[in-house]
Design an enzyme around this catalytic site. Sequence first.
Site, PDB file in Angstrom:
ATOM      1  N   HIS A 177      58.812  39.807  65.281  1.00  9.36           N
ATOM      2  CA  HIS A 177      57.543  39.376  64.691  1.00  9.36           C
ATOM      3  C   HIS A 177      56.606  40.579  64.643  1.00  9.36           C
ATOM      4  O   HIS A 177      56.271  41.163  65.671  1.00  9.36           O
ATOM      5  CB  HIS A 177      56.925  38.231  65.504  1.00  9.36           C
ATOM      6  CG  HIS A 177      57.639  36.929  65.294  1.00  9.36           C
ATOM      7  ND1 HIS A 177      57.763  35.966  66.263  1.00  9.36           N
ATOM      8  CD2 HIS A 177      58.265  36.447  64.182  1.00  9.36           C
ATOM      9  CE1 HIS A 177      58.444  34.936  65.764  1.00  9.36           C
ATOM     10  NE2 HIS A 177      58.759  35.206  64.516  1.00  9.36           N
ATOM     11  N   GLU A 180      53.345  41.512  66.873  1.00  8.56           N
ATOM     12  CA  GLU A 180      53.426  41.482  68.339  1.00  8.56           C
ATOM     13  C   GLU A 180      53.690  42.888  68.868  1.00  8.56           C
ATOM     14  O   GLU A 180      54.748  43.193  69.413  1.00  8.56           O
ATOM     15  CB  GLU A 180      54.508  40.464  68.745  1.00  8.56           C
ATOM     16  CG  GLU A 180      54.155  39.059  68.253  1.00  8.56           C
ATOM     17  CD  GLU A 180      55.300  38.044  68.286  1.00  8.56           C
ATOM     18  OE1 GLU A 180      56.378  38.375  68.825  1.00  8.56           O
ATOM     19  OE2 GLU A 180      55.116  36.933  67.758  1.00  8.56           O
ATOM     20  N   ARG A 235      53.259  38.591  60.303  1.00 12.16           N
ATOM     21  CA  ARG A 235      54.294  38.153  61.251  1.00 12.16           C
ATOM     22  C   ARG A 235      55.709  38.272  60.672  1.00 12.16           C
ATOM     23  O   ARG A 235      56.663  38.632  61.361  1.00 12.16           O
ATOM     24  CB  ARG A 235      54.017  36.685  61.600  1.00 12.16           C
ATOM     25  CG  ARG A 235      55.150  35.919  62.267  1.00 12.16           C
ATOM     26  CD  ARG A 235      54.740  34.450  62.401  1.00 12.16           C
ATOM     27  NE  ARG A 235      55.810  33.567  62.794  1.00 12.16           N
ATOM     28  CZ  ARG A 235      56.002  33.123  64.041  1.00 12.16           C
ATOM     29  NH1 ARG A 235      55.243  33.535  65.020  1.00 12.16           N
ATOM     30  NH2 ARG A 235      56.971  32.267  64.294  1.00 12.16           N
ATOM     31  N   HIS A 307      58.966  38.949  72.626  1.00  7.47           N
ATOM     32  CA  HIS A 307      57.824  38.532  71.796  1.00  7.47           C
ATOM     33  C   HIS A 307      56.522  38.641  72.581  1.00  7.47           C
ATOM     34  O   HIS A 307      56.512  38.945  73.764  1.00  7.47           O
ATOM     35  CB  HIS A 307      57.975  37.056  71.391  1.00  7.47           C
ATOM     36  CG  HIS A 307      59.097  36.783  70.454  1.00  7.47           C
ATOM     37  ND1 HIS A 307      58.896  36.449  69.141  1.00  7.47           N
ATOM     38  CD2 HIS A 307      60.451  36.795  70.633  1.00  7.47           C
ATOM     39  CE1 HIS A 307      60.059  36.264  68.549  1.00  7.47           C
ATOM     40  NE2 HIS A 307      61.027  36.464  69.434  1.00  7.47           N
ATOM     41  N   GLU A 382      57.836  35.878  76.137  1.00  7.21           N
ATOM     42  CA  GLU A 382      56.529  36.053  75.509  1.00  7.21           C
ATOM     43  C   GLU A 382      55.698  36.861  76.492  1.00  7.21           C
ATOM     44  O   GLU A 382      55.385  36.392  77.584  1.00  7.21           O
ATOM     45  CB  GLU A 382      55.848  34.694  75.276  1.00  7.21           C
ATOM     46  CG  GLU A 382      56.606  33.757  74.348  1.00  7.21           C
ATOM     47  CD  GLU A 382      56.380  34.038  72.872  1.00  7.21           C
ATOM     48  OE1 GLU A 382      55.551  34.921  72.551  1.00  7.21           O
ATOM     49  OE2 GLU A 382      57.050  33.399  72.051  1.00  7.21           O
TER      50      GLU A 382
HETATM   51 ZN   LIG Z   1      57.058  36.128  68.221  1.00 14.62          ZN
END
Ligand SMILES: [Zn+2]
Length: 421
Positions: A177, A180, A235, A307, A382
């Site tokens: 993404h 990020e 993204r 992420h 994340e």
């Molecule tokens: Zn992501």
Amino acid sequence: MGYQLQHLLDFSVILCTAGIVCCHRVRFDGFQVLRLTALNYQHEPFLIDLLRSEKFEFWDYPNDVMTSPENKEELVQLLLANDVLFYVLIEDIQQLIDAQYHATSFAKPAESKFDYSRYHTYYEIDRWIQDTAAEYPQLTKVFSIGHSYEQRIMRVLKVGSSWQETKPALWIQSGIHAREWISPATNIWMTNQLLKRYGNDQEITDLLDTFDFYILLITNPDGYEFTWTNNRLWRKTRSRNYNSTCYGTDANRNWPYQWGGIGASPYPCSETYRGQHPLSEIEVANVVDFITKQGKIQDFVLIMDIHSYSQMWLNPWGHTKKHPDDYETHMDVGQLFVDAVFSSYGTEYRYGPISDLLYIASGCTVDWGYGEMNILHSYSIELRDTGNYGFLLPKDQIIPTAVETFRGMLAVWTYLKDNLL
Ligand SMILES: [Zn+2]
């Protein structure tokens, strides 16, 4: 080429990359992120409508939603009408974006050392990969797994201490993404630590003697570059969509396992657009091709997809709320990771299946690794933070984030080493 001419050329490249000619970049003046609180299942139909609205964009569904200044009043009225409590989490997105771009000094001479404490463009990172491979010829190999849609090279760095063909392999990918940024920044720092500490640090030496690490720093090169040149909050990939003026596919909804189910939009303008078909995105196809082929030579025992944001360790599944057979094992590994992360600076992570902790998401990397490739340890994380800066994490948090994440990763990698069959 004469020094002066080269110098001039370098300077013009610097000007373009730095965006001093900046005015084609999308601006987010007065845009805010609102944090929705005390949500319950009764709010769900409203939240799903909100998710589908083209006026507002969730940064982190269902908690954090972004609005333009023009649409804020409408959003506030909608929230009030639906009994949703909220507060302003980010006051002015453009200010945070400016801080990130400004913190990036392009004035340094090209030969200066790579600065791990700031964010870098795709091209700087690609240079770093090649420089690093040259610096550690005994521990690395660098090769391309193909090109992106816009023809950027996707270089993988292989890190390990010997080149027996049958070592178990780990796949560590970041930057799928685009916005990020902390994801590749963390992965670069960790990779450097593996190389720098080999031979001095027993744990790392053992890991590099046991495994081959395959590291893909920027899984979505076009999207990533676009966040530097045009839109900091992009993204998706940058592929053209048939019959739509909207660009790009969510590369983390495009994997060929349970593709197209819940939590993956059929609409090209959506941030979670699944693509025309599985593997429509060349970037995902390149990774799938490589792991599939290389997996016939050596066993991949881990797939790790990095992420941001929200501080979570995520196990399968994404596409269903049903727990997989290996749920207990996944949760044990998750616990190892979050405890190790916590031990650095007290940063708190939650852990659990994607579909429990986030939302149902079909066609993601983790499900493909676990479901299609039968890789028992297929996870996503994340990184920081929990929303104060969201995707716009200030550069002074890069090293602390990398340090704590590396601790967590070491715990997991060492567990894998100790539990090899
Ligand atoms: Zn992501």
